[in-house]
Design a protein around this motif. Structure first.
Motif, PDB file in Angstrom:
ATOM      1  N   MET A   1       0.831  -1.192   0.000  1.00  0.00           N
ATOM      2  CA  MET A   1       0.000   0.000   0.000  1.00  0.00           C
ATOM      3  C   MET A   1       0.877   1.258   0.000  1.00  0.00           C
ATOM      4  O   MET A   1       1.934   1.287   0.620  1.00  0.00           O
ATOM      5  CB  MET A   1      -0.907   0.029   1.231  1.00  0.00           C
ATOM      6  CG  MET A   1      -2.026  -0.990   1.212  1.00  0.00           C
ATOM      7  SD  MET A   1      -3.300  -0.529   0.035  1.00  0.00           S
ATOM      8  CE  MET A   1      -4.457  -1.866   0.271  1.00  0.00           C
ATOM      9  N   LYS A   2       0.392   2.281  -0.657  1.00  0.00           N
ATOM     10  CA  LYS A   2       1.106   3.554  -0.710  1.00  0.00           C
ATOM     11  C   LYS A   2       0.385   4.543   0.207  1.00  0.00           C
ATOM     12  O   LYS A   2      -0.775   4.878  -0.020  1.00  0.00           O
ATOM     13  CB  LYS A   2       1.145   4.068  -2.145  1.00  0.00           C
ATOM     14  CG  LYS A   2       2.039   5.286  -2.347  1.00  0.00           C
ATOM     15  CD  LYS A   2       2.095   5.666  -3.823  1.00  0.00           C
ATOM     16  CE  LYS A   2       3.003   6.869  -4.049  1.00  0.00           C
ATOM     17  NZ  LYS A   2       3.034   7.270  -5.481  1.00  0.00           N
ATOM     18  N   TRP A   3       1.092   4.981   1.245  1.00  0.00           N
ATOM     19  CA  TRP A   3       0.515   5.858   2.261  1.00  0.00           C
ATOM     20  C   TRP A   3       1.066   7.273   2.128  1.00  0.00           C
ATOM     21  O   TRP A   3       2.258   7.466   1.867  1.00  0.00           O
ATOM     22  CB  TRP A   3       0.874   5.357   3.658  1.00  0.00           C
ATOM     23  CG  TRP A   3       0.115   4.151   4.121  1.00  0.00           C
ATOM     24  CD1 TRP A   3       0.233   2.876   3.655  1.00  0.00           C
ATOM     25  CD2 TRP A   3      -0.863   4.110   5.168  1.00  0.00           C
ATOM     26  NE1 TRP A   3      -0.608   2.036   4.342  1.00  0.00           N
ATOM     27  CE2 TRP A   3      -1.293   2.767   5.278  1.00  0.00           C
ATOM     28  CE3 TRP A   3      -1.404   5.066   6.017  1.00  0.00           C
ATOM     29  CZ2 TRP A   3      -2.241   2.365   6.210  1.00  0.00           C
ATOM     30  CZ3 TRP A   3      -2.349   4.674   6.950  1.00  0.00           C
ATOM     31  CH2 TRP A   3      -2.768   3.339   7.038  1.00  0.00           C
ATOM     32  N   ALA A   4       0.190   8.252   2.367  1.00  0.00           N
ATOM     33  CA  ALA A   4       0.612   9.645   2.527  1.00  0.00           C
ATOM     34  C   ALA A   4       0.261  10.082   3.941  1.00  0.00           C
ATOM     35  O   ALA A   4      -0.891   9.954   4.367  1.00  0.00           O
ATOM     36  CB  ALA A   4      -0.086  10.545   1.514  1.00  0.00           C
ATOM     37  N   ILE A   5       1.253  10.546   4.672  1.00  0.00           N
ATOM     38  CA  ILE A   5       1.022  11.128   5.992  1.00  0.00           C
ATOM     39  C   ILE A   5       1.187  12.631   5.834  1.00  0.00           C
ATOM     40  O   ILE A   5       2.279  13.128   5.561  1.00  0.00           O
ATOM     41  CB  ILE A   5       1.980  10.537   7.035  1.00  0.00           C
ATOM     42  CG1 ILE A   5       1.636   9.052   7.227  1.00  0.00           C
ATOM     43  CG2 ILE A   5       1.896  11.296   8.349  1.00  0.00           C
ATOM     44  CD1 ILE A   5       2.456   8.340   8.268  1.00  0.00           C
ATOM     45  N   TYR A   6       0.070  13.324   5.966  1.00  0.00           N
ATOM     46  CA  TYR A   6      -0.025  14.733   5.585  1.00  0.00           C
ATOM     47  C   TYR A   6      -0.170  15.580   6.845  1.00  0.00           C
ATOM     48  O   TYR A   6      -1.205  15.565   7.505  1.00  0.00           O
ATOM     49  CB  TYR A   6      -1.247  14.893   4.671  1.00  0.00           C
ATOM     50  CG  TYR A   6      -1.497  16.282   4.120  1.00  0.00           C
ATOM     51  CD1 TYR A   6      -1.099  16.622   2.832  1.00  0.00           C
ATOM     52  CD2 TYR A   6      -2.173  17.238   4.868  1.00  0.00           C
ATOM     53  CE1 TYR A   6      -1.361  17.881   2.307  1.00  0.00           C
ATOM     54  CE2 TYR A   6      -2.436  18.501   4.356  1.00  0.00           C
ATOM     55  CZ  TYR A   6      -2.030  18.814   3.074  1.00  0.00           C
ATOM     56  OH  TYR A   6      -2.299  20.061   2.560  1.00  0.00           O
ATOM     57  N   ASN A   7       0.905  16.283   7.199  1.00  0.00           N
ATOM     58  CA  ASN A   7       0.866  17.120   8.399  1.00  0.00           C
ATOM     59  C   ASN A   7       1.965  18.168   8.311  1.00  0.00           C
ATOM     60  O   ASN A   7       3.150  17.847   8.448  1.00  0.00           O
ATOM     61  CB  ASN A   7       1.042  16.271   9.662  1.00  0.00           C
ATOM     62  CG  ASN A   7       0.931  17.098  10.928  1.00  0.00           C
ATOM     63  OD1 ASN A   7       0.318  18.163  10.937  1.00  0.00           O
ATOM     64  ND2 ASN A   7       1.524  16.619  12.003  1.00  0.00           N
ATOM     65  N   LEU A   8       1.598  19.401   8.089  1.00  0.00           N
ATOM     66  CA  LEU A   8       2.560  20.492   7.921  1.00  0.00           C
ATOM     67  C   LEU A   8       3.637  20.476   8.997  1.00  0.00           C
ATOM     68  O   LEU A   8       4.829  20.603   8.716  1.00  0.00           O
ATOM     69  CB  LEU A   8       1.816  21.828   7.938  1.00  0.00           C
ATOM     70  CG  LEU A   8       2.587  23.130   7.681  1.00  0.00           C
ATOM     71  CD1 LEU A   8       1.610  24.208   7.232  1.00  0.00           C
ATOM     72  CD2 LEU A   8       3.355  23.635   8.891  1.00  0.00           C
ATOM     73  N   THR A   9       3.246  20.319  10.255  1.00  0.00           N
ATOM     74  CA  THR A   9       4.187  20.512  11.361  1.00  0.00           C
ATOM     75  C   THR A   9       5.093  19.319  11.629  1.00  0.00           C
ATOM     76  O   THR A   9       5.981  19.407  12.476  1.00  0.00           O
ATOM     77  CB  THR A   9       3.432  20.864  12.656  1.00  0.00           C
ATOM     78  OG1 THR A   9       2.468  19.840  12.934  1.00  0.00           O
ATOM     79  CG2 THR A   9       2.733  22.205  12.533  1.00  0.00           C
TER      80      THR A   9
END
Length: 369
Positions: A1-9
Motif C-alpha cells: 500500500m502507498k501511504w501519505a502522511i499529511y501534516n505540515l508541522t
C-alpha cells in the motif's frame, strides 16, 4: 500500500502528534508499506524515524504572518497556504491511504482525493473544531483519537463515531538506566539529592509553577529536594524569576531543549516525575515516557491523563491545587519503596497499553474499512 502522511508541522516542530506521525510512518514502512510524508519547508533536522522514508516539503505562510483574528483563524490560514502548494502532488501521487492529524486539513485533502481510490483518515489529538467539521468528518473512512477522553469530546461536538487507538511508547529506548555522572554534574546534582523531573513545553498551562510552590513548602523537611525541567517555551524566564523570588534559585533548573534521544538519561536523574498541568491534555504521552523509565508520577486529574496514570502507578491531583500536589509529593518522598513499586508498575502498564506496532496495525486495519 502507498501511504501519505499529511501534516505540515511534522517537519517544522516537535511535539506529541508529530512524534506519533513519525513513529506510525516508521512502523508502516517496516511492515512493507510505501510511506510518503508531506510537511512544511523548514531548516529543522528530520528525526531519526524519517530515515528511509520519502519526505516532501512545501512552502507555506507562517501563522504569525496573518492578522490576529484568533488562533484558529491563523492555524486555518497557515494550513490553507500549505495546501495550495501540496495538494497537487497529493492528488497526482496515486495514494491508497491518506492520513491527516489536524482538522484544518480535512477540506483540502478530501478535495485532493475526490474521485480517487484513496481512503482518508483523521487521527485526533485535540479539539480544534469549526463550522463544517461534522459535514467533512462524515466523508472520512477513518476517524480515530488518542484517548477515550478525546473521542468523547469529538463525539459530543459532532455526533460522529470515533475509534480510540492509543499511540505507543518506545520502551526499548525509554527504560530505567543508571544516572549518568556527567549529566548529574551538569545540573549540579548529587546522588543523595531527591529530584523531581518534568519534560514539558514551558507555558503556564503546564503548571510547573505549582510544582515549584509545592517544593517551597517541602524544602524544610527535604533539604535535598531539587527539580530539573526539560523543555523550552515563552514562560521560561517567568519560571526562573519565580524560582529566585521563592528562594529556589539553586534548587530549580530549566534544562532547555532536550533531544528526545537523551530523555531516558534525563529521567534517570529523577525520583518522581511531575506533570501538574491545568490545560487540556488529550492523553499525556510525555507522562507515559516517564513511566516507561520506572518513575512514579504526580499529575493532574484531567483530560486523558487518568487513562495513563492510575492509583498503582502514581498520584493524581486537582489542577491548580498546590496543597494536593504538596501532599502527593510528600507521600512519595516519605515512602521511597512504595514510589519505586509504582514506577515498576508504571512501566508494566505502558508496555501493555502503549505499543507502536499494535498502534500501526490497528490504524492499518481500521483504514481498510
Amino acid at each position: 500500500m502507498k501511504w501519505a502522511i499529511y501534516n505540515l508541522t511534522c517537519t517544522t516542530k516537535s511535539g506529541g502528534m508529530e512524534t506519533i506521525a513519525w513513529r506510525l510512518g516508521r512502523c508502516l514502512a517496516d511492515q512493507g508499506h510505501e510511506v510518503h510524508f508531506f510537511g512544511g519547508k523548514s531548516q529543522r533536522p528530520l528525526p531519526s524515524a524519517a530515515q528511509g522514508l520519502t519526505v516532501k516539503t512545501f512552502d507555506h505562510k507562517n501563522r504569525d504572518e496573518y492578522p490576529n483574528w484568533g488562533s484558529r483563524f491563523r492555524k486555518l490560514m497557515e494550513r490553507f497556504s500549505f495546501a495550495r502548494n501540496a495538494v497537487a502532488d497529493l492528488r497526482q501521487g496515486d495514494y491508497d491511504r491518506i492520513l491527516i492529524f489536524k482538522p484544518y486539513d480535512l477540506a483540502p485533502v478530501l478535495w485532493a482525493a475526490r474521485g480517487s481510490k484513496a481512503r482518508i483518515g483523521y487521527y485526533s489529538g485535540g479539539t480544534e473544531f469549526y463550522p463544517g467539521f461534522t459535514f467533512l468528518g462524515k466523508k472520512l473512512d477513518y476517524l480515530g483519537a488518542v484517548s477515550a477522553f478525546n473521542a468523547s469530546q469529538i463525539e459530543k461536538a459532532s455526533g460522529l463515531e470515533v475509534r480510540v487507538d492509543y499511540p505507543g511508547v518506545d520502551t526499548d529506548s525509554f527504560r530505567p538506566v543508571a544516572p549518568d555522572p556527567d549529566m548529574l554534574r551538569s545540573f549540579g546534582l548529587e546522588e543523595s539529592d531527591q529530584v523531581l523531573v518534568s519534560a514539558v513545553r514551558l507555558v503556564p498551562l503546564k503548571g510547573i509553577q505549582y510544582a515549584m510552590e509545592a517544593m517551597a513548602a517541602l524544602r524544610e523537611k527535604w533539604p535535598n529536594l531539587k527539580m530539573v525541567v526539560a523543555g523550552e517555551g515563552p514562560y521560561r524566564l517567568d519560571l526562573e524569576k519565580k524560582a529566585r523570588e521563592m528562594g529556589l534559585g539553586d534548587r530549580v533548573q530549566m534544562a532547555g531543549f532536550m533531544d528526545p534521544k537523551n530523555l531516558p538519561a534525563f529521567y534517570a536523574l529523577g525520583d518522581i516525575a511531575v506533570f501538574p498541568s491545568h490545560g487540556e491534555e488529550a492523553l499525556g504521552l510525555s507522562i507515559a515516557e516517564a513511566m516507561a523509565c520506572e518513575l512514579p508520577v504526580v499529575a493532574s486529574r484531567l483530560g486523558g491523563v487518568p487513562e495513563v496514570v492510575d492509583e498503582s502507578t502514581g498520584i493524581l491531583t486537582r489542577p491548580k491545587d498546590v496543597e494536593e500536589v504538596t501532599k502527593a509529593l510528600a507521600s512519595l518522598l516519605k515512602k521511597p519503596k512504595k514510589a519505586r513499586e509504582m514506577g515498576v508498575k508504571g512501566r508494566e502498564l505502558v508496555r501493555e497499553r502503549f505499543n507502536w506496532d499494535n498502534f500501526a496495525q490497528n490504524i492499518e486495519k481500521a483504514m481498510k474499512g
